[in-house]
Design a protein around this motif. Sequence first.
Motif, PDB file in Angstrom:
ATOM      1  N   ALA A  22      -3.964  15.205  61.711  1.00 40.18           N
ATOM      2  CA  ALA A  22      -2.591  14.809  61.379  1.00 40.18           C
ATOM      3  C   ALA A  22      -1.632  15.966  61.656  1.00 40.18           C
ATOM      4  CB  ALA A  22      -2.510  14.398  59.916  1.00 40.18           C
ATOM      5  N   LYS A 177       9.034   2.634  57.145  1.00 36.95           N
ATOM      6  CA  LYS A 177       8.125   3.259  58.111  1.00 36.95           C
ATOM      7  C   LYS A 177       8.092   4.767  57.943  1.00 36.95           C
ATOM      8  CE  LYS A 177       7.887   0.690  62.440  1.00 36.95           C
ATOM      9  NZ  LYS A 177       8.595   0.516  63.714  1.00 36.95           N
ATOM     10  N   THR A 178       9.274   5.328  57.736  1.00 33.33           N
ATOM     11  CA  THR A 178       9.413   6.778  57.780  1.00 33.33           C
ATOM     12  C   THR A 178      10.175   7.283  56.565  1.00 33.33           C
ATOM     13  OG1 THR A 178       9.536   6.600  60.182  1.00 33.33           O
ATOM     14  CG2 THR A 178      10.194   8.711  59.230  1.00 33.33           C
ATOM     15  N   THR A 191       5.919  10.339  58.132  1.00 26.67           N
ATOM     16  CA  THR A 191       5.467   8.973  57.862  1.00 26.67           C
ATOM     17  C   THR A 191       4.889   8.870  56.463  1.00 26.67           C
ATOM     18  OG1 THR A 191       3.376   9.558  58.876  1.00 26.67           O
ATOM     19  CG2 THR A 191       4.951   8.393  60.258  1.00 26.67           C
ATOM     20  N   GLU A 192       4.310   9.959  55.994  1.00 26.75           N
ATOM     21  CA  GLU A 192       3.596   9.924  54.713  1.00 26.75           C
ATOM     22  C   GLU A 192       4.059  11.100  53.858  1.00 26.75           C
ATOM     23  OE1 GLU A 192       1.133   7.538  54.364  1.00 26.75           O
ATOM     24  OE2 GLU A 192       0.447   8.128  52.366  1.00 26.75           O
ATOM     25  N   ASN A 325       4.038   4.558  51.618  1.00 26.18           N
ATOM     26  CA  ASN A 325       3.413   5.674  52.332  1.00 26.18           C
ATOM     27  C   ASN A 325       3.413   6.933  51.460  1.00 26.18           C
ATOM     28  OD1 ASN A 325       3.150   3.903  54.401  1.00 26.18           O
ATOM     29  ND2 ASN A 325       4.338   5.082  55.906  1.00 26.18           N
ATOM     30  N   TYR A 351      -5.230   7.646  52.861  1.00 28.25           N
ATOM     31  CA  TYR A 351      -4.387   7.650  54.055  1.00 28.25           C
ATOM     32  C   TYR A 351      -5.070   6.901  55.208  1.00 28.25           C
ATOM     33  CZ  TYR A 351      -1.773   9.783  57.974  1.00 28.25           C
ATOM     34  OH  TYR A 351      -1.027  10.002  59.095  1.00 28.25           O
ATOM     35  N   ARG A 352      -6.375   7.079  55.324  1.00 29.31           N
ATOM     36  CA  ARG A 352      -7.139   6.496  56.427  1.00 29.31           C
ATOM     37  C   ARG A 352      -7.110   4.963  56.394  1.00 29.31           C
ATOM     38  NH1 ARG A 352     -12.653   9.314  56.696  1.00 29.31           N
ATOM     39  NH2 ARG A 352     -12.837   8.115  54.779  1.00 29.31           N
ATOM     40  N   ARG A 354      -4.599   3.242  56.078  1.00 29.45           N
ATOM     41  CA  ARG A 354      -3.422   2.705  56.762  1.00 29.45           C
ATOM     42  C   ARG A 354      -3.168   3.334  58.126  1.00 29.45           C
ATOM     43  NH1 ARG A 354      -1.894   4.400  51.537  1.00 29.45           N
ATOM     44  NH2 ARG A 354      -0.690   6.324  51.374  1.00 29.45           N
ATOM     45  N   ARG A 355      -3.864   4.375  58.469  1.00 24.73           N
ATOM     46  CA  ARG A 355      -3.576   5.030  59.745  1.00 24.73           C
ATOM     47  C   ARG A 355      -4.827   5.732  60.258  1.00 24.73           C
ATOM     48  NH1 ARG A 355       1.458   5.735  61.368  1.00 24.73           N
ATOM     49  NH2 ARG A 355       2.122   5.300  59.246  1.00 24.73           N
ATOM     50  N   ALA A 356      -5.074   5.583  61.538  1.00 23.76           N
ATOM     51  CA  ALA A 356      -6.236   6.245  62.128  1.00 23.76           C
ATOM     52  C   ALA A 356      -5.815   7.605  62.668  1.00 23.76           C
ATOM     53  CB  ALA A 356      -6.804   5.384  63.249  1.00 23.76           C
ATOM     54  N   THR A 357      -6.669   8.577  62.508  1.00 23.23           N
ATOM     55  CA  THR A 357      -6.414   9.878  63.126  1.00 23.23           C
ATOM     56  C   THR A 357      -7.676  10.298  63.861  1.00 23.23           C
ATOM     57  OG1 THR A 357      -7.232  11.083  61.224  1.00 23.23           O
ATOM     58  CG2 THR A 357      -4.859  10.637  61.284  1.00 23.23           C
TER      59      THR A 357
END
Lengths: 454, 421
Positions: A22, A177-178, A191-192, A325, A351-352, A354-357
């Motif tokens: 991230a 979103k942000t 974002t988070e 977020n 966190y994972r 909702r979002r892939a890293t």
Amino acid sequence: MAVIGGGVVGCATARRFALEGARVLLLEKGADILSGASKANSAILHTGFDAPSGSQELACMQRGYAEYREIAQRLNLPLLETGAMVVAWNDADEAKLDAILAQAHANGVEDVVRISRDAVRQREPALSSQARGAVWVPGEHVIDPWSAPLAYLQQAMANGAHVWRGATVEGGAFDGKTWTLLTTLGEVRSTEVINCAGLFGDHLERALLGEASFTIHPRKGQFVVFDKAAAAMLSSIILPVPNERTKGVVLTRTIYGNLLVGPTAEEQEDRDHASLDEAILDSLVADAITKVPALEGMPITATYAGLRPATEQKAYRLKDRPEANWITLGGVRSTGLTAALGLAEHAFACYRQRRATTPIGSPVWPAVPNLAEHLPRDWQQPGYEEIVCHCELVTRREIEAALESPLPPGNIGGLKRRTRACMGRCQGFYCGARVAELTGNCLTPPISTGIWHE
Amino acid sequence: MSENTASHAGSATAATSRHIACDVAIVGSGPAGLSAAIRLREHGVGRVVVVERESEAGGIPRHCAHPPYGVREYHRLMTGPTYARHNVKLALAAGVEILTRHTVVALDAGARLKLTTPDGLATLTARRVLLAVGARETPRSARRISGDRPLGVVNTGTLQASLFLEHRKPFEQPLIVGTELVSLSAIASCRKAGIEPVAMIEPRGRPTARWPLNLYPRLNGIPLYVNTRLVSIEGSDRVEAAWVQSGRSGPRRIDCDGVLLTGEFTPESALVRQSALMLDPRSQGPSVDPYGRCSDPSYFAAGNLLRPIETAGWSWREGRRVADNLATDLADGLAQEECVTINLRDPIKYCVPQRVPVSNTDRDGRLQLRVTQPVKGSLRLWVGERVVWQSTGHFLPERRILIPSHTLPTHLDGPVKVDLI
């Protein structure tokens, strides 16, 4: 993503997210990291033997414990293997030992055992003969409470994270979103948001989310550090039988070769000032002497106080708000030094969802300088030019390296935590002037108020 | 001095370890250490090495930039730095080797020292070691002072080193705590640097320093409050105020940007405490016999390490006296006599030496005592059931009290005790 708060939890979180790929910015309102709760603790790596079974606190501590042991060597972080004993000093204490033992086993800390009065004496001959018996916890150890978070954050930085110090978050908005965060150093878009704001975790929620899911009730802890000659009197950590509210006053060696007694547990409203109280310091010294009579007459090296971010509940206040977020890692009290790495994993697991890293391929492992007394120190290596702090044998090379490091000390506290300068028995009598000269205007505020020539 | 270089066996980093061998090693280059070194050379002792951890030799007088120094030693009125330089010059001229930036990290049995130097670790062996590492003021922590922990709370030593070695001011308007001689020296330093103390406080009913010196604060326009103690310190980054309390009145706030903690000296006995040498809990220094010899007879001690605290001149003369004994020991061997420990009753703070030989042949020596609080009464020296010496008067803290050794009988046939009633 923005990590708000540069305490041990924020530093560990920044590291975890940076390693997972991230883009991380850590915001700290103080002039340096560890300016709040994390600057004062008893520096113990806990097994979680006495944590509430099934709690998030226990899970985070045990994950944190395991990860610390796994990564310590690569970051050059020390571990002083001491073990701990929960000592019964009276009938009431003694009656609770079996329950403590059962709890430890229920928590999966299976090497914990009851030991007799004689066994206590054998392990700790300097301990008062009033000790009735104990629960022996072999896995509790002593670590460096300041180098650890520094190492976490430096690794985060070496792997792409950014750090803003002196950045107070004053407001912000989420557009679905942000996040747009308004800080004293400018606007930040992320974002988070991970709330690691410690003593101000509830204020941050209220400011950014409109309401707080908990309220911080600062709990002050005062400590007294005895001279290095005292460290030889104990080999293990001496814990009291805890009560509902606090783990109680601990007697332990420090990684720097001293002996420490504390903390107290005093409720207060003020979140900024942890002031010392002469009568309380006297009582801590008296308590230490009762437990270790040979401490009578032992000089005191340091006194300090810190605030822990207690809340209306004993449990950690971990909140995942996917719709905003937002993740809060709040209400983290004295176990936070151990739990930080586990809390960071917990936050990343949320966190994972909702979002892939993509984890970075081969992370960098920057080593921190060793300050532990039982491991080789800089003064043992030639070429250091001069010893600046004689009590703690801090070299000019170490001070210069700290000032030139990727995360140089922001204030005098930061310099002390990174190098030990002025932390010894004379508290700067011999080296204060030299340290003021070497640091010049690097610190905020500078040590000196002005230059003067005859 | 002979030096051998040897490698640490088994060490991958192979830090080289130097070895230093000498007749007498002196730890510390203040007045006591250097006067002893010079005296030893006068006695013809071969290799005398002074080990000094600072970059410059001379000790604390280096940053006491005012007189009076050197009056009895050199019959000249000097400032501290001049006096320090003069001591160094005489020592070098006498053939004393001074090793600066050499830090002793351990005192091992039989006059063996472990050192660290910028060039690597070193060991030192000597026939005798003289410890002369001095004393320092008690810091804020050990005084257990309440309140915040901001910048600007320092001892006089830090103030003077800041001003006179590094040319920096630690504050502009401090509150001065204490009224010892050093506190007056602090006022002089402040005046010189344009620092304006806001007040001076003293917890006792009268200033500790002697008349007429106790008039000094007032002559400098600094209010002096006696019966007044520091209650707590306030400030976030830097000191903002100090709370003080006089008598039974409530605490009051004094605006200031620093707190100067003066005096309350304590011997710098960290090395002694971590060695096998016996430490006296009253003096906080090593326990010695009348020759200045420690519990390990290869170690001697002199100067303010022995007790808090004496003047530079006293320490200088004490260094010479102990050096005389040390030279005798090297030449003929001082007898290892059976000793009697001197028992003390409160309010006696300490007595140096702590023990005297049963066959008391010392005719020139003195017992140095201090009291913990002001007392009017009779100070008595007992041997068994007999009072062998007494003196009636008003005894004040931080004032030298001396009992001549010849008042003790030549054979001590009972326990020795000092009391004050």
